[in-house]
Design an enzyme around this catalytic site. Structure first.
Site, PDB file in Angstrom:
ATOM      1  N   HIS A 102      34.882  44.167  69.194  1.00 39.06           N
ATOM      2  CA  HIS A 102      34.421  45.355  69.923  1.00 39.06           C
ATOM      3  C   HIS A 102      33.919  45.034  71.332  1.00 39.06           C
ATOM      4  O   HIS A 102      33.250  45.847  71.943  1.00 39.06           O
ATOM      5  CB  HIS A 102      33.334  46.091  69.115  1.00 39.06           C
ATOM      6  CG  HIS A 102      33.859  46.788  67.894  1.00 39.06           C
ATOM      7  ND1 HIS A 102      33.061  47.224  66.864  1.00 39.06           N
ATOM      8  CD2 HIS A 102      35.125  47.134  67.545  1.00 39.06           C
ATOM      9  CE1 HIS A 102      33.802  47.808  65.939  1.00 39.06           C
ATOM     10  NE2 HIS A 102      35.061  47.760  66.312  1.00 39.06           N
ATOM     11  N   CYS A 106      36.172  47.009  85.424  1.00 38.22           N
ATOM     12  CA  CYS A 106      36.189  47.983  86.525  1.00 38.22           C
ATOM     13  C   CYS A 106      37.069  49.167  86.141  1.00 38.22           C
ATOM     14  O   CYS A 106      38.203  48.984  85.703  1.00 38.22           O
ATOM     15  CB  CYS A 106      36.689  47.330  87.806  1.00 38.22           C
ATOM     16  SG  CYS A 106      36.781  48.501  89.176  1.00 38.22           S
ATOM     17  N   GLY A 137      26.993  42.007  56.492  1.00 38.19           N
ATOM     18  CA  GLY A 137      26.152  42.957  57.234  1.00 38.19           C
ATOM     19  C   GLY A 137      26.895  44.053  57.973  1.00 38.19           C
ATOM     20  O   GLY A 137      26.553  44.384  59.098  1.00 38.19           O
TER      21      GLY A 137
HETATM   22  C1  BJW Z   1      22.110  43.898  56.520  1.00 37.48           C
HETATM   23  C2  BJW Z   1      20.868  43.457  56.992  1.00 37.48           C
HETATM   24  C3  BJW Z   1      20.515  42.111  56.721  1.00 37.48           C
HETATM   25  C4  BJW Z   1      21.131  45.520  57.582  1.00 37.48           C
HETATM   26  N1  BJW Z   1      21.363  41.337  56.047  1.00 37.48           N
HETATM   27  N2  BJW Z   1      22.910  43.103  55.837  1.00 37.48           N
HETATM   28  C5  BJW Z   1      40.124  56.975  60.004  1.00 37.48           C
HETATM   29  C6  BJW Z   1      40.958  55.874  60.116  1.00 37.48           C
HETATM   30  C7  BJW Z   1      40.992  55.112  61.287  1.00 37.48           C
HETATM   31  C8  BJW Z   1      40.176  55.433  62.358  1.00 37.48           C
HETATM   32  C9  BJW Z   1      39.343  56.539  62.253  1.00 37.48           C
HETATM   33  C10 BJW Z   1      39.341  57.295  61.097  1.00 37.48           C
HETATM   34  N3  BJW Z   1      38.469  58.319  61.277  1.00 37.48           N
HETATM   35  C11 BJW Z   1      37.922  58.190  62.509  1.00 37.48           C
HETATM   36  C12 BJW Z   1      38.437  57.124  63.117  1.00 37.48           C
HETATM   37  C13 BJW Z   1      38.076  56.649  64.465  1.00 37.48           C
HETATM   38  C14 BJW Z   1      36.877  55.745  64.550  1.00 37.48           C
HETATM   39  C15 BJW Z   1      36.161  55.562  63.230  1.00 37.48           C
HETATM   40  O1  BJW Z   1      36.376  54.622  62.495  1.00 37.48           O
HETATM   41  N4  BJW Z   1      35.237  56.435  62.919  1.00 37.48           N
HETATM   42  C16 BJW Z   1      34.477  56.336  61.672  1.00 37.48           C
HETATM   43  C17 BJW Z   1      33.021  56.676  61.939  1.00 37.48           C
HETATM   44  C18 BJW Z   1      35.148  57.159  60.593  1.00 37.48           C
HETATM   45  N5  BJW Z   1      37.363  54.471  65.015  1.00 37.48           N
HETATM   46  C19 BJW Z   1      37.656  54.268  66.279  1.00 37.48           C
HETATM   47  O2  BJW Z   1      37.557  55.179  67.078  1.00 37.48           O
HETATM   48  C20 BJW Z   1      38.178  52.910  66.652  1.00 37.48           C
HETATM   49  N6  BJW Z   1      39.367  53.084  67.398  1.00 37.48           N
HETATM   50  C21 BJW Z   1      40.452  53.613  66.862  1.00 37.48           C
HETATM   51  O3  BJW Z   1      40.521  53.909  65.685  1.00 37.48           O
HETATM   52  O4  BJW Z   1      41.479  53.797  67.740  1.00 37.48           O
HETATM   53  C22 BJW Z   1      42.575  54.629  67.329  1.00 37.48           C
HETATM   54  C23 BJW Z   1      42.234  56.057  67.681  1.00 37.48           C
HETATM   55  C24 BJW Z   1      42.533  56.528  68.947  1.00 37.48           C
HETATM   56  C25 BJW Z   1      42.203  57.858  69.292  1.00 37.48           C
HETATM   57  C26 BJW Z   1      41.563  58.695  68.362  1.00 37.48           C
HETATM   58  C27 BJW Z   1      41.229  58.182  67.105  1.00 37.48           C
HETATM   59  C28 BJW Z   1      41.569  56.861  66.780  1.00 37.48           C
HETATM   60  C29 BJW Z   1      37.198  52.176  67.554  1.00 37.48           C
HETATM   61  C30 BJW Z   1      35.875  51.970  66.908  1.00 37.48           C
HETATM   62  C31 BJW Z   1      34.923  51.292  67.880  1.00 37.48           C
HETATM   63  C32 BJW Z   1      33.510  51.253  67.315  1.00 37.48           C
HETATM   64  N7  BJW Z   1      32.605  51.047  68.361  1.00 37.48           N
HETATM   65  C33 BJW Z   1      31.204  50.826  68.064  1.00 37.48           C
HETATM   66  C34 BJW Z   1      30.442  50.784  69.402  1.00 37.48           C
HETATM   67  C35 BJW Z   1      30.873  49.493  70.112  1.00 37.48           C
HETATM   68  C36 BJW Z   1      30.119  49.153  71.299  1.00 37.48           C
HETATM   69  C37 BJW Z   1      28.646  49.113  71.071  1.00 37.48           C
HETATM   70  O5  BJW Z   1      28.124  48.397  70.208  1.00 37.48           O
HETATM   71  O6  BJW Z   1      28.001  49.805  71.818  1.00 37.48           O
HETATM   72  O7  BJW Z   1      31.019  49.593  67.361  1.00 37.48           O
HETATM   73  S1  BJW Z   1      30.531  52.015  66.940  1.00 37.48           S
HETATM   74  C38 BJW Z   1      29.472  50.889  66.086  1.00 37.48           C
HETATM   75  O8  BJW Z   1      29.890  50.774  64.704  1.00 37.48           O
HETATM   76  C39 BJW Z   1      29.730  49.520  66.720  1.00 37.48           C
HETATM   77  C40 BJW Z   1      29.763  48.627  65.521  1.00 37.48           C
HETATM   78  O9  BJW Z   1      30.427  47.424  65.825  1.00 37.48           O
HETATM   79  C41 BJW Z   1      30.456  49.466  64.492  1.00 37.48           C
HETATM   80  C42 BJW Z   1      30.274  49.024  63.081  1.00 37.48           C
HETATM   81  O10 BJW Z   1      28.960  49.138  62.664  1.00 37.48           O
HETATM   82  P1  BJW Z   1      28.320  48.059  61.681  1.00 37.48           P
HETATM   83  O11 BJW Z   1      28.333  46.738  62.309  1.00 37.48           O
HETATM   84  O12 BJW Z   1      28.961  48.164  60.355  1.00 37.48           O
HETATM   85  O13 BJW Z   1      26.804  48.527  61.641  1.00 37.48           O
HETATM   86  P2  BJW Z   1      26.056  49.573  60.668  1.00 37.48           P
HETATM   87  O14 BJW Z   1      24.754  49.883  61.270  1.00 37.48           O
HETATM   88  O15 BJW Z   1      26.932  50.700  60.327  1.00 37.48           O
HETATM   89  O16 BJW Z   1      25.836  48.748  59.315  1.00 37.48           O
HETATM   90  C43 BJW Z   1      24.924  47.685  59.224  1.00 37.48           C
HETATM   91  C44 BJW Z   1      24.998  47.102  57.830  1.00 37.48           C
HETATM   92  O17 BJW Z   1      24.160  45.959  57.765  1.00 37.48           O
HETATM   93  C45 BJW Z   1      24.509  48.057  56.729  1.00 37.48           C
HETATM   94  O18 BJW Z   1      25.438  48.032  55.655  1.00 37.48           O
HETATM   95  C46 BJW Z   1      23.168  47.462  56.278  1.00 37.48           C
HETATM   96  O19 BJW Z   1      22.912  47.660  54.889  1.00 37.48           O
HETATM   97  C47 BJW Z   1      23.398  46.004  56.580  1.00 37.48           C
HETATM   98  N8  BJW Z   1      22.192  45.195  56.850  1.00 37.48           N
HETATM   99  N9  BJW Z   1      20.226  44.496  57.611  1.00 37.48           N
HETATM  100  C48 BJW Z   1      22.509  41.854  55.566  1.00 37.48           C
HETATM  101  N10 BJW Z   1      19.305  41.597  57.140  1.00 37.48           N
HETATM  102 ZN    ZN Z   2      37.350  46.904  90.853  1.00 38.11          ZN
END
Ligand code: BJW
Ligand code: ZN
Length: 264
Positions: free
Chosen positions: A128, A136, A214
């Site tokens: 990500h 840019c 995580g």
């Molecule tokens: C612990 C702990 C400890 C806590 N020990 N564990 C269906 C199919 C395919 C795609 C989609 C779909 N429906 C919708 C979509 C689109 C979308 C998506 O998936 N949405 C869902 C919400 C459904 N996906 C996208 O848009 C992606 N692109 C894409 O699909 O392109 C094609 C497309 C084009 C045009 C239209 C539609 C699709 C891109 C996704 C990019 C995600 N970006 C982010 C922000 C990045 C930049 C930033 O950080 O600012 O990435 S969102 C955010 O979520 C971030 C993270 O990397 C990502 C994942 O989150 P993560 O890491 O899982 O965190 P949490 O908080 O959710 O979970 C933490 C976990 O830790 C928990 O389970 C806790 O229990 C645990 N935990 N303490 C162990 N100590």
């Molecule tokens: Zn530039």
């Protein structure tokens, strides 16, 4: 907490030795014990702010100041944080794999995190992007950037409600063409880079043990990786404080504790 199912012994003695291609897929929980908030858990970013207002191309188009305030806040926060025991367990495990003679295993870390706290891993895929890279919007120039603050006008805005509304001239700008910079991260509705997707594919196609660490498993494409590996006969080991995926091995507890034990 510390309720091991599958058990560290099992994954240690048997699977870690017999698996040839081990991949770790990491999420925000990996950095939680470093003090970086997760997205969806308690104190998570998305609880307080609407993701759709902060991490989408439309949000940036509509209000680039708000998005930069959000990313400035997270950059400054992460600059005060250090890798924790779970990051270190992954680094140590990679060292072990790399120093084995003969080399019978591979190890790759695919992280969704943008905090750079895994940068000591050699075979690292930051799927990500990074808080410390910019792109840019005009000429596409990409580069690393650890400036604190990234733009003078953002200094001291960390506690704002992302409503400062700075004019574009005060936001981070390209040193080549003066265009508006954006964080080089993947927002919702954006596609991952093709070369990153290809690297991930190489790792997942040969993976016989996936460590899912995580991550809530809600955001695609990463959310699909465990079932991809599993469908090809690979084993899945999940490390999380709560139940998420259906896995072959589950280590319920803070990954700083449980990961080190399992990979020892
Ligand atoms: C612990 C702990 C400890 C806590 N020990 N564990 C269906 C199919 C395919 C795609 C989609 C779909 N429906 C919708 C979509 C689109 C979308 C998506 O998936 N949405 C869902 C919400 C459904 N996906 C996208 O848009 C992606 N692109 C894409 O699909 O392109 C094609 C497309 C084009 C045009 C239209 C539609 C699709 C891109 C996704 C990019 C995600 N970006 C982010 C922000 C990045 C930049 C930033 O950080 O600012 O990435 S969102 C955010 O979520 C971030 C993270 O990397 C990502 C994942 O989150 P993560 O890491 O899982 O965190 P949490 O908080 O959710 O979970 C933490 C976990 O830790 C928990 O389970 C806790 O229990 C645990 N935990 N303490 C162990 N100590
Ligand atoms: Zn530039």
């Amino acid at each position: 907490q510390g309720q091991y199912q599958g058990g560290p012994q099992l994954i240690d003695v048997t699977l870690l030795k017999t698996s040839k291609h081990i991949v770790a897929l990491c999420g925000a929980g990996l950095s939680a014990e470093s003090g970086v908030p997760t997205f969806r858990g308690e104190g998570g970013f998305w609880r307080t702010f609407q993701a759709t207002e902060l991490a989408t191309p439309k949000a940036f188009e509509k209000n680039p100041s708000r998005v930069w305030e959000f990313y400035h806040y997270r950059r400054e926060l992460v600059l005060t944080k250090k890798p924790n025991r779970a990051h270190k367990a992954l680094v140590d495990f990679e060292k072990k794999v790399l120093s084995a003679d003969p080399k019978t295993q591979t190890f790759a870390v695919i992280t969704q995190n943008v905090d750079g706290l895994s940068s000591n891993i050699k075979n690292l895929i930051e799927m990500h992007g990074s808080l410390f890279k910019t792109r840019c919007t005009k000429c596409g120039d990409r580069r690393e950037n650890y400036d604190s603050p990234i733009a003078l006008a953002l200094k001291g805005t960390e506690n704002s409600q992302f409503d400062i509304n700075l004019p574009i001239e005060k936001l981070p700008s390209c040193s080549k063409c003066k265009g508006l910079l954006r964080p080089d991260v993947v927002w919702f509705e954006e596609c991952l880079d093709n070369d990153i997707l290809m690297k991930i594919n190489v790792e997942l196609e040969r993976c016989d043990l996936l460590l899912v660490i995580g991550t809530s498993g809600l955001v695609y494409p990463a959310a699909a990786y465990a079932s991809f590996v599993s469908a090809r006969g690979g084993k899945i080991a999940v490390f999380n404080i709560e139940k998420t995926y259906d896995a072959d091995f589950e280590f319920i507890g803070p990954c700083g504790e449980v990961l080190g034990n399992a990979l020892m």
